[in-house]
Design an enzyme around this catalytic site. Structure first.
Site, mmCIF file in Angstrom:
data_model
loop_
_atom_site.group_PDB
_atom_site.id
_atom_site.type_symbol
_atom_site.label_atom_id
_atom_site.label_comp_id
_atom_site.label_asym_id
_atom_site.label_seq_id
_atom_site.Cartn_x
_atom_site.Cartn_y
_atom_site.Cartn_z
ATOM 1 N N HIS A 179 57.508 42.155 32.433
ATOM 2 C CA HIS A 179 58.557 41.315 32.296
ATOM 3 C C HIS A 179 59.596 41.750 31.972
ATOM 4 O O HIS A 179 60.617 41.314 31.200
ATOM 5 C CB HIS A 179 57.927 40.134 31.410
ATOM 6 C CG HIS A 179 57.674 40.462 30.064
ATOM 7 N ND1 HIS A 179 56.852 39.937 29.301
ATOM 8 C CD2 HIS A 179 58.369 41.227 29.321
ATOM 9 C CE1 HIS A 179 56.475 40.309 28.056
ATOM 10 N NE2 HIS A 179 57.766 41.383 27.895
ATOM 11 N N HIS B 205 61.032 38.160 22.286
ATOM 12 C CA HIS B 205 61.821 39.522 22.035
ATOM 13 C C HIS B 205 62.888 39.204 20.974
ATOM 14 O O HIS B 205 63.964 39.376 21.279
ATOM 15 C CB HIS B 205 62.251 40.029 22.978
ATOM 16 C CG HIS B 205 61.121 40.442 24.240
ATOM 17 N ND1 HIS B 205 60.808 39.424 24.947
ATOM 18 C CD2 HIS B 205 60.619 41.597 24.493
ATOM 19 C CE1 HIS B 205 59.832 39.880 25.745
ATOM 20 N NE2 HIS B 205 59.694 41.341 25.573
ATOM 21 N N HIS C 43 55.834 52.060 28.096
ATOM 22 C CA HIS C 43 57.209 52.117 27.722
ATOM 23 C C HIS C 43 57.534 52.304 26.195
ATOM 24 O O HIS C 43 56.678 51.636 25.306
ATOM 25 C CB HIS C 43 58.294 51.013 28.438
ATOM 26 C CG HIS C 43 57.931 49.681 27.945
ATOM 27 N ND1 HIS C 43 56.535 48.877 27.774
ATOM 28 C CD2 HIS C 43 58.828 48.734 27.517
ATOM 29 C CE1 HIS C 43 56.820 47.585 27.376
ATOM 30 N NE2 HIS C 43 58.015 47.530 27.065
ATOM 31 N N GLU D 119 52.373 46.037 24.334
ATOM 32 C CA GLU D 119 52.364 44.451 24.975
ATOM 33 C C GLU D 119 51.154 44.316 25.920
ATOM 34 O O GLU D 119 50.942 43.167 26.106
ATOM 35 C CB GLU D 119 53.525 44.395 25.801
ATOM 36 C CG GLU D 119 54.852 44.217 24.928
ATOM 37 C CD GLU D 119 56.005 43.985 25.787
ATOM 38 O OE1 GLU D 119 57.165 43.647 25.293
ATOM 39 O OE2 GLU D 119 56.144 44.426 27.247
#
Ligand SMILES: [Fe+2]
Lengths: 129, 280
Positions: free
Chosen positions: B12, B59, B193, B240
């Site tokens: 996302h 976030h 990431h 995540e």
């Protein structure tokens, strides 16, 4: 008894755990305030004055003024909160990521396009000299 | 009876949203990424799910350090796309499914998962980017959405095992809802990431692909992966991926993989995408 923190030996990485969240609480809440346009305007107009409204430490304040993101991370900043600072500066995540790695943005982009930073040699502090 | 028929895994990344919003999906940089969602767009248009149970993370948008719920279920009638500092994304309001959401909340809490119930919440790119990836740019989203936020910002996030078991509880909850609804569950975020510090830019394609390889048939193995392995192998933000395990847990034992796509990079991130159909 101390908590187990097996992630402490990952190089170049600060995990935003309870200790860091405690340390960085005011720094991160300051960052959060930059979500409001009127606060961004006031911050940009006088960064010293705006920061003085927040009970951040002297070191944290200086790190913000210097846009030293690695220092902010070490002082309890979380990257998603710190993003509000570089967004206020009109900068991208990739800009900030490059800055934190010490690479030029161009070199960093090229690294990403060619598959990113390899985990080899980057898993443990001891192998990353 | 409501049933969870399928699950989708998808990254996302905010910049994906930007590429869609600025009609830049066919550029040299973005085309290979978006091509991998062509199949999904056609498939979902045929499936016509009524509700998406959308597992994502906030976030530092709706939740600051004022409140950090480990699991939060959105029970509101609607959710506005959040202003993340540049103004809200130009996407439609997200329509909730409050009857089902409240039902799931009650059932899942009774299965010993303590959810925070949220009735006022803006939703950030974690939720709206996957919607854009699957549905493009409609005037109105053709589906109702139950936002389900997992804390992956403040360590420790819930373990993979906990997320996987939570998915099973969500399945039980949906199964016991009387209305006849086709429900999909999406697990979003990831894959490898790292956005912070001198190790930023870390990508581990091999690890990501092994994760995708095992998602359909060996979820138990994935549920055993420790936090520190995600951090070490996939970067600090690779954690995540535990949200994909909520999705997998909610599909039952037998699933069929329908489609898969993997692309590096989108900005700082390895993008993974998978469709799993529940066979139970
Ligand atoms: Fe995310």
């Amino acid at each position: 008894m101390a908590l187990e923190k097996p992630y402490k030996d990952v190089p170049g990485t600060i995990i935003f755990d309870s200790e860091m969240a405690r340390k960085g609480y005011h720094l991160n809440q300051f960052c959060m305030s930059l979500m409001k346009a009127e606060n961004r305007v006031r911050f940009k107009a006088d960064e010293h004055a705006y920061l003085s409204e927040w009970p951040v430490s002297e070191e944290q304040r200086q790190a913000v003024l210097d846009r030293n993101y690695n220092a902010m991370l070490a002082l309890g900043g979380n990257i998603y909160f710190l993003a509000k600072i570089f967004s206020s500066d009109g900068k991208s995540f990739q800009y900030a990521a490059a800055l934190m790695t010490g690479m030029s943005e161009e070199d960093y982009k090229a690294m990403m396009v060619s598959g990113g930073r390899s985990p080899d040699g980057n898993r443990y502090i001891r192998e990353n000299k | 009876m409501a049933r969870i028929t399928a699950g989708i895994g998808a990254s996302h990344v905010p910049l994906i949203g930007r590429a869609i919003d600025t009609q830049d999906t066919q550029s040299e940089y973005w085309k290979p990424l978006f091509d991998g969602f062509d199949f999904t767009k056609k498939w979902i248009a045929e499936e016509q799910p009524d509700v998406i149970f959308l597992v994502y993370n906030d976030h530092a948008t709706a939740f600051s350090l004022d409140m950090v719920p480990t699991f939060a279920i959105g029970c509101a009638e609607e959710f506005a796309p959040a202003d993340e500092g540049f103004g809200p994304r130009p996407v439609p309001m997200v329509e909730g499914a409050p009857d089902l959401a409240w039902h799931v909340a009650q059932s899942v809490i009774q299965q010993d998962f303590d959810l925070a119930i949220v009735n006022k919440m803006d939703v950030d790119h974690g939720l709206t980017v996957p919607l854009s990836l699957m549905y493009g740019q409609p005037k109105k989203w053709p589906v109702k959405v139950i936002p389900f936020a997992v804390n992956v910002v403040v360590y420790p996030t819930p373990s993979g095992r906990r997320c996987y078991n939570l998915g099973k509880a969500i399945r039980n909850a949906v199964d016991s809802f009387d209305e006849d609804l086709n429900v999909q569950i999406w697990g979003t975020g990831g894959m490898s990431h790292q956005l912070q510090g001198p190790r930023a830019g870390l990508i581990n394609q091999e690890w990501d692909k092994r994760f995708l390889d095992r998602l359909a048939d060996k979820p138990e193995e994935l549920a055993d992966i420790a936090h520190v392995e995600y951090i070490r192998e996939t970067g600090s933000e690779g954690i995540e991926m535990v949200m994909w395990l909520v999705m997998r847990g909610a599909l039952g034992d037998n699933v069929t993989e329908l489609h898969r796509h993997y692309h590096v990079p989108a900005s700082n991130t390895a993008v993974g995408h998978i469709i799993l159909e529940s066979q139970n």
